[in-house]
Structure formats: structure tokens, C-alpha cells
Design an enzyme around this catalytic site. Structure first.
Site, PDB file in Angstrom:
ATOM      1  N   ASP A   1      -1.912  -4.148   3.532  1.00 26.63           N
ATOM      2  CA  ASP A   1      -0.956  -3.083   3.192  1.00 26.63           C
ATOM      3  C   ASP A   1      -1.351  -2.360   1.901  1.00 26.63           C
ATOM      4  O   ASP A   1      -0.881  -1.258   1.644  1.00 26.63           O
ATOM      5  CB  ASP A   1       0.451  -3.691   3.043  1.00 26.63           C
ATOM      6  CG  ASP A   1       0.515  -4.872   2.074  1.00 26.63           C
ATOM      7  OD1 ASP A   1      -0.525  -5.530   1.846  1.00 26.63           O
ATOM      8  OD2 ASP A   1       1.597  -5.159   1.539  1.00 26.63           O
TER       9      ASP A   1
ATOM     10  N   GLN B   1      -6.093 -19.124   3.907  1.00 24.38           N
ATOM     11  CA  GLN B   1      -4.803 -19.320   4.594  1.00 24.38           C
ATOM     12  C   GLN B   1      -4.904 -18.990   6.075  1.00 24.38           C
ATOM     13  O   GLN B   1      -4.499 -19.765   6.943  1.00 24.38           O
ATOM     14  CB  GLN B   1      -3.736 -18.384   4.022  1.00 24.38           C
ATOM     15  CG  GLN B   1      -3.323 -18.606   2.609  1.00 24.38           C
ATOM     16  CD  GLN B   1      -2.047 -17.821   2.310  1.00 24.38           C
ATOM     17  OE1 GLN B   1      -0.953 -18.263   2.649  1.00 24.38           O
ATOM     18  NE2 GLN B   1      -2.175 -16.661   1.706  1.00 24.38           N
TER      19      GLN B   1
ATOM     20  N   TYR C   1      -8.920  -3.794  -5.330  1.00 21.85           N
ATOM     21  CA  TYR C   1      -8.819  -4.622  -4.122  1.00 21.85           C
ATOM     22  C   TYR C   1      -8.523  -3.750  -2.900  1.00 21.85           C
ATOM     23  O   TYR C   1      -9.219  -3.832  -1.883  1.00 21.85           O
ATOM     24  CB  TYR C   1      -7.734  -5.689  -4.317  1.00 21.85           C
ATOM     25  CG  TYR C   1      -7.306  -6.373  -3.035  1.00 21.85           C
ATOM     26  CD1 TYR C   1      -8.122  -7.323  -2.418  1.00 21.85           C
ATOM     27  CD2 TYR C   1      -6.078  -6.061  -2.435  1.00 21.85           C
ATOM     28  CE1 TYR C   1      -7.720  -7.939  -1.235  1.00 21.85           C
ATOM     29  CE2 TYR C   1      -5.680  -6.680  -1.263  1.00 21.85           C
ATOM     30  CZ  TYR C   1      -6.498  -7.615  -0.662  1.00 21.85           C
ATOM     31  OH  TYR C   1      -6.108  -8.215   0.506  1.00 21.85           O
TER      32      TYR C   1
ATOM     33  N   TRP D   1       1.788  -9.561   2.497  1.00 23.03           N
ATOM     34  CA  TRP D   1       2.675 -10.584   1.910  1.00 23.03           C
ATOM     35  C   TRP D   1       2.548 -11.935   2.653  1.00 23.03           C
ATOM     36  O   TRP D   1       3.520 -12.464   3.181  1.00 23.03           O
ATOM     37  CB  TRP D   1       4.123 -10.103   1.942  1.00 23.03           C
ATOM     38  CG  TRP D   1       4.425  -8.927   1.064  1.00 23.03           C
ATOM     39  CD1 TRP D   1       3.589  -7.919   0.690  1.00 23.03           C
ATOM     40  CD2 TRP D   1       5.692  -8.629   0.443  1.00 23.03           C
ATOM     41  NE1 TRP D   1       4.246  -7.033  -0.110  1.00 23.03           N
ATOM     42  CE2 TRP D   1       5.545  -7.434  -0.280  1.00 23.03           C
ATOM     43  CE3 TRP D   1       6.939  -9.255   0.440  1.00 23.03           C
ATOM     44  CZ2 TRP D   1       6.579  -6.862  -1.004  1.00 23.03           C
ATOM     45  CZ3 TRP D   1       7.981  -8.682  -0.269  1.00 23.03           C
ATOM     46  CH2 TRP D   1       7.794  -7.500  -0.993  1.00 23.03           C
TER      47      TRP D   1
ATOM     48  N   ASP E   1     -21.351 -16.442   3.000  1.00 19.68           N
ATOM     49  CA  ASP E   1     -20.891 -15.637   1.868  1.00 19.68           C
ATOM     50  C   ASP E   1     -20.917 -14.166   2.275  1.00 19.68           C
ATOM     51  O   ASP E   1     -21.987 -13.600   2.521  1.00 19.68           O
ATOM     52  CB  ASP E   1     -21.809 -15.899   0.663  1.00 19.68           C
ATOM     53  CG  ASP E   1     -21.382 -15.104  -0.566  1.00 19.68           C
ATOM     54  OD1 ASP E   1     -20.462 -14.254  -0.466  1.00 19.68           O
ATOM     55  OD2 ASP E   1     -21.976 -15.335  -1.631  1.00 19.68           O
TER      56      ASP E   1
HETATM   57  N1  LIG Z   1      -2.765 -13.066   0.975  1.00 15.23           N
HETATM   58  C1  LIG Z   1      -2.072 -11.936   1.200  1.00 15.23           C
HETATM   59  O1  LIG Z   1      -0.922 -11.776   0.767  1.00 15.23           O
HETATM   60  C2  LIG Z   1      -2.692 -10.846   2.030  1.00 15.23           C
HETATM   61  C3  LIG Z   1      -1.975  -9.646   2.197  1.00 15.23           C
HETATM   62  C4  LIG Z   1      -2.521  -8.639   2.999  1.00 15.23           C
HETATM   63  C5  LIG Z   1      -3.733  -8.847   3.625  1.00 15.23           C
HETATM   64  N2  LIG Z   1      -4.420  -9.994   3.418  1.00 15.23           N
HETATM   65  C6  LIG Z   1      -5.719 -10.154   4.069  1.00 15.23           C
HETATM   66  O2  LIG Z   1      -5.643 -11.255   4.952  1.00 15.23           O
HETATM   67  C7  LIG Z   1      -6.935 -11.841   5.100  1.00 15.23           C
HETATM   68  C8  LIG Z   1      -6.829 -13.333   4.898  1.00 15.23           C
HETATM   69  O3  LIG Z   1      -6.412 -13.574   3.572  1.00 15.23           O
HETATM   70  P1  LIG Z   1      -5.752 -14.944   3.149  1.00 15.23           P
HETATM   71  O4  LIG Z   1      -4.341 -14.688   2.829  1.00 15.23           O
HETATM   72  O5  LIG Z   1      -6.112 -16.009   4.148  1.00 15.23           O
HETATM   73  O6  LIG Z   1      -6.525 -15.160   1.779  1.00 15.23           O
HETATM   74  P2  LIG Z   1      -7.078 -16.470   1.083  1.00 15.23           P
HETATM   75  O7  LIG Z   1      -6.205 -17.636   1.362  1.00 15.23           O
HETATM   76  O8  LIG Z   1      -7.374 -16.055  -0.315  1.00 15.23           O
HETATM   77  O9  LIG Z   1      -8.426 -16.718   1.868  1.00 15.23           O
HETATM   78  C9  LIG Z   1      -9.536 -15.902   1.720  1.00 15.23           C
HETATM   79  C10 LIG Z   1     -10.745 -16.732   2.062  1.00 15.23           C
HETATM   80  O10 LIG Z   1     -11.892 -15.885   1.924  1.00 15.23           O
HETATM   81  C11 LIG Z   1     -12.837 -16.596   1.195  1.00 15.23           C
HETATM   82  N3  LIG Z   1     -13.761 -15.724   0.481  1.00 15.23           N
HETATM   83  C12 LIG Z   1     -13.624 -15.114  -0.725  1.00 15.23           C
HETATM   84  N4  LIG Z   1     -14.752 -14.463  -1.050  1.00 15.23           N
HETATM   85  C13 LIG Z   1     -15.613 -14.688  -0.024  1.00 15.23           C
HETATM   86  C14 LIG Z   1     -16.952 -14.327   0.222  1.00 15.23           C
HETATM   87  N5  LIG Z   1     -17.648 -13.584  -0.645  1.00 15.23           N
HETATM   88  N6  LIG Z   1     -17.526 -14.756   1.359  1.00 15.23           N
HETATM   89  C15 LIG Z   1     -16.859 -15.527   2.247  1.00 15.23           C
HETATM   90  N7  LIG Z   1     -15.591 -15.906   2.077  1.00 15.23           N
HETATM   91  C16 LIG Z   1     -14.986 -15.495   0.942  1.00 15.23           C
HETATM   92  C17 LIG Z   1     -12.075 -17.483   0.214  1.00 15.23           C
HETATM   93  O11 LIG Z   1     -12.949 -18.497  -0.203  1.00 15.23           O
HETATM   94  P3  LIG Z   1     -12.515 -19.692  -1.169  1.00 15.23           P
HETATM   95  O12 LIG Z   1     -11.935 -20.719  -0.233  1.00 15.23           O
HETATM   96  O13 LIG Z   1     -13.782 -20.122  -1.784  1.00 15.23           O
HETATM   97  O14 LIG Z   1     -11.511 -19.134  -2.120  1.00 15.23           O
HETATM   98  C18 LIG Z   1     -10.934 -17.925   1.112  1.00 15.23           C
HETATM   99  O15 LIG Z   1     -11.272 -19.057   1.847  1.00 15.23           O
HETATM  100  C19 LIG Z   1      -7.838 -11.112   4.114  1.00 15.23           C
HETATM  101  O16 LIG Z   1      -8.524 -10.098   4.797  1.00 15.23           O
HETATM  102  C20 LIG Z   1      -6.864 -10.464   3.142  1.00 15.23           C
HETATM  103  O17 LIG Z   1      -7.427  -9.301   2.562  1.00 15.23           O
HETATM  104  C21 LIG Z   1      -3.917 -11.009   2.657  1.00 15.23           C
END
Ligand SMILES: NC(=O)c1ccc[n+]([C@@H]2O[C@H](COP(=O)([O-])OP(=O)(O)OC[C@H]3O[C@@H](n4cnc5c(N)ncnc54)[C@H](OP(=O)(O)O)[C@@H]3O)[C@@H](O)[C@H]2O)c1
Length: 300
Positions: free
Chosen positions: A106, A15, A129, A154, A40
């Protein structure tokens, strides 16, 4: 002509990774945003190879293992991506003398505080996580003095799976949505996160003395998951999209493998003070995403 400024973004298909690629960057900035197949985070050699692809001026680590419930049974995978990966990135960026911007969560907090969390509040992740992301934070802060850890929460957007899209999908299938009403947080747009990351990264590239450390970024205001669902339904109904009524339930009514914090509201005052970033209200983000998804649906 000035030399290009190369920036490495991990998690290019996520995202936040996708929004980083679609927001505008100043002329001369070249974004490299490999997907998990190309970089990776659980494989040190793959990170090193990707980092060697260009003379990077900064790295934004937007990739992560984000499956909160699955992580309870996939501890090694979660820690490989969320702790080992950032450790390697911190080593590489420190050796190259360039900044590292790490996105965190968070879920490093246990939710027992009644006020919004500030950056120096004690952490206490409730699940694997959150623990793996905390390990990543510590690795980045210890490994590269020119680093920022930006916690967010979120996350909502037009891409990939997220709460907003799930609610719209379910609203098309059933009249009533039962949604947890006793967890409090700050809905945040993936695009707004990308914009904040851009400001931080460009400043860190331009200024070796730019502020470092932990920051919180979320959109302004707060709600519960049920409150968020209600807002999504209202905006969708207005736009002629699917809508359902929302019934608030308790966390106890909706057991999940991973525990979630009851309060994960974050204060953004430090980011506003140091980087001049002033988040817009979360309701504006919901309206924007619903309108965009609706326009996509109408065009399809
Ligand atoms: N989503 C939330 O609500 C949320 C809340 C708080 C913080 N965050 C943080 O915000 C950041 C961005 O998250 P997001 O919402 O964009 O999540 P997301 O849509 O799940 O995207 C995460 C990306 O990381 C990739 N990924 C997973 N394992 C990996 C690995 N081993 N090596 C390289 N890439 C890998 C996924 O690959 P695939 O495309 O193959 O799945 C996906 O493209 C992250 O640090 C997350 O912890 C997210």
C-alpha cells in the site's frame, strides 16, 4: 505418478514466506522457500542459482527489504532487494515461460485519496521503501507478461515482528499505549495473504490465460493504528493476556524517518471478481492471532 510441481518462494523466513510453507498445498506441489542467506534478492547470481535448482512452475516473490524507516538511509539496499531482485526474477520466469507472483505494498500510494485505493489509481510513494517496491512492480509487469502484482498492507501474524506482537509486548510493560490514530488502513493476516497467493499461483500455473496485472488483497474492513491496537487489547484481555489502554495520537506527535500515507485502504473488488477471493474481516484475523499467541504462551 504425475510430475511434481515445483514452486519457488523467496523470503522463506519472512511472515508471508513462513505462512506459505505452513498452509496446505495440493498433493504433488513441492515448495522451495530459501531464506535470504540462500537466495539474496540483492544478488543476481544468487537468484539465478536458486532458480536453477529445480524446473520451477512458478515463483512467488515474498521476500523484500521491509524496514520502512531504515530504507530512508539504505537506498541502495532497498532498491537492490525490491527492484533489482524482481527484475531478475521477471527475466528468468519469462525465459522459462512460467508465472511470477510479486507481493507489493500500500506504500506505493501517497494517501491523499479519501476513498479506498483501486489498482489503477495513480501511485506516489512517500518514501524510499515505497519507491523501491514500485520499481519492483514495474519491473515485474514489464518483464513477464504472465505476472501478478498483489499489493497488501498492515501485515499481522504469529511469526516475526509486526504491529500486533509489538502492542502485546508493550502492553506487558506499560499501562497506556500512545498510538497513531490518523492513519487509515486495512490490517491483514499473513496467513490470509498466503492463502490468496496460493489461489493465484495455482490458477496461473494451470491456466496460461489466467488474469494478470495488479491486484489488491487486504482483509475486509478498515481502521486506524489506534483502532487496531484497541481491538488487540480487547481480544488479549479476554484471553487473559496482557492489556493496556490506548490513547490515540496524531502522526505529528510520532515523527518517523519515513512518511506514511494517511489513507492506505485498498479495494479488493478486482481480486474477488477475477480470482473469487473474498477476504474475511480483519477482526477475525486479530482474534485468531491473539488466541494462537496466548496458547503458545500458556504452553511455554
Ligand atoms: N509487513 C507489512 O506490513 C507489509 C505491508 C505491505 C506489504 N508488505 C509486503 O509483503 C511482502 C512480505 O513481507 P513480510 O511482511 O513477510 O515481511 P518480513 O517478515 O520482513 O519478511 C521479509 C523477508 O524477506 C527477506 N529479505 C530481506 N532482504 C532480502 C534480500 N535481499 N534477499 C532475500 N530475502 C530478503 C527477509 O529476510 P530476513 O529473514 O533475513 O530478515 C525476510 O525473511 C513483502 O513484499 C512486503 O513488501 C508487507
Amino acid at each position: 505418478m504425475a510430475e511434481p510441481i515445483h514452486i519457488l518462494v523467496t523470503g522463506g523466513a519472512g511472515q508471508v514466506g513462513l505462512e506459505l510453507q505452513s498452509i496446505g498445498w495440493p498433493e504433488g506441489v513441492v515448495l522451495h522457500a530459501p531464506t535470504r542467506a540462500e537466495l539474496d534478492l540483492g544478488d543476481a547470481a544468487s537468484i539465478r542459482a536458486a532458480f536453477a535448482a529445480a524446473p520451477f512452475a512458478a515463483v512467488i516473490n515474498a521476500g523484500a527489504y521491509t524496514a520502512v524507516d531504515r530504507a530512508e538511509g539504505e537506498v541502495a539496499m532497498a532498491f537492490a532487494a525490491n527492484a533489482m531482485g524482481p527484475t531478475v526474477l521477471a527475466d528468468l520466469t519469462r525465459a522459462a515461460g512460467v508465472p511470477l507472483v510479486q507481493v507489493s505494498t500500500d506504500y506505493v500510494f501517497d494517501g491523499s485519496k479519501t476513498e479506498p485505493y483501486v489498482e489503477e489509481d495513480p501511485v506516489g510513494p512517500l518514501g524510499v521503501y515505497g519507491a523501491s517496491k514500485l520499481a519492483g512492480e514495474l519491473a515485474v509487469l514489464a518483464g513477464n507478461p504472465r505476472s501478478v502484482v498483489m499489493r497488501t498492507a498492515w501485515v499481522l501474524g504469529v511469526h516475526r515482528a509486526n504491529f500486533l506482537k509489538t502492542m502485546l509486548r508493550l502492553a506487558a510493560e506499560r499501562p497506556v499505549l500512545r498510538v497513531v490514530g490518523d492513519q487509515h488502513g486495512c490490517p491483514t493476516g499473513a496467513r490470509d495473504i498466503a492463502a490468496a497467493l496460493k489461489v493465484i499461483t495455482l490458477r496461473m500455473i494451470a491456466d496460461a490465460d489466467a488474469p494478470t496485472g495488479v491486484y489488491h488483497f487486504v482483509n475486509a474492513g478498515e481502521t486506524t493504528w489506534a483502532g487496531l491496537a484497541t481491538e488487540i487489547m480487547a481480544r488479549s484481555a479476554e484471553a487473559g493476556g496482557p492489556s493496556a489502554s490506548v490513547e490515540a495520537i496524531t502522526t505529528a506527535d510520532y515523527p518517523t524517518p519515513a512518511k506514511r500515507p494517511a489513507n492506505s485502504r485498498l479495494s479488493t473488488a478486482r481480486l474477488t471478481r477475477d480470482y473469487g477471493i473474498a477476504p474475511r474481516p480483519w477482526q477475525d484475523v486479530v482474534a485468531e492471532i491473539v488466541a494462537e499467541l496466548n496458547a503458545e504462551r500458556a504452553a511455554a
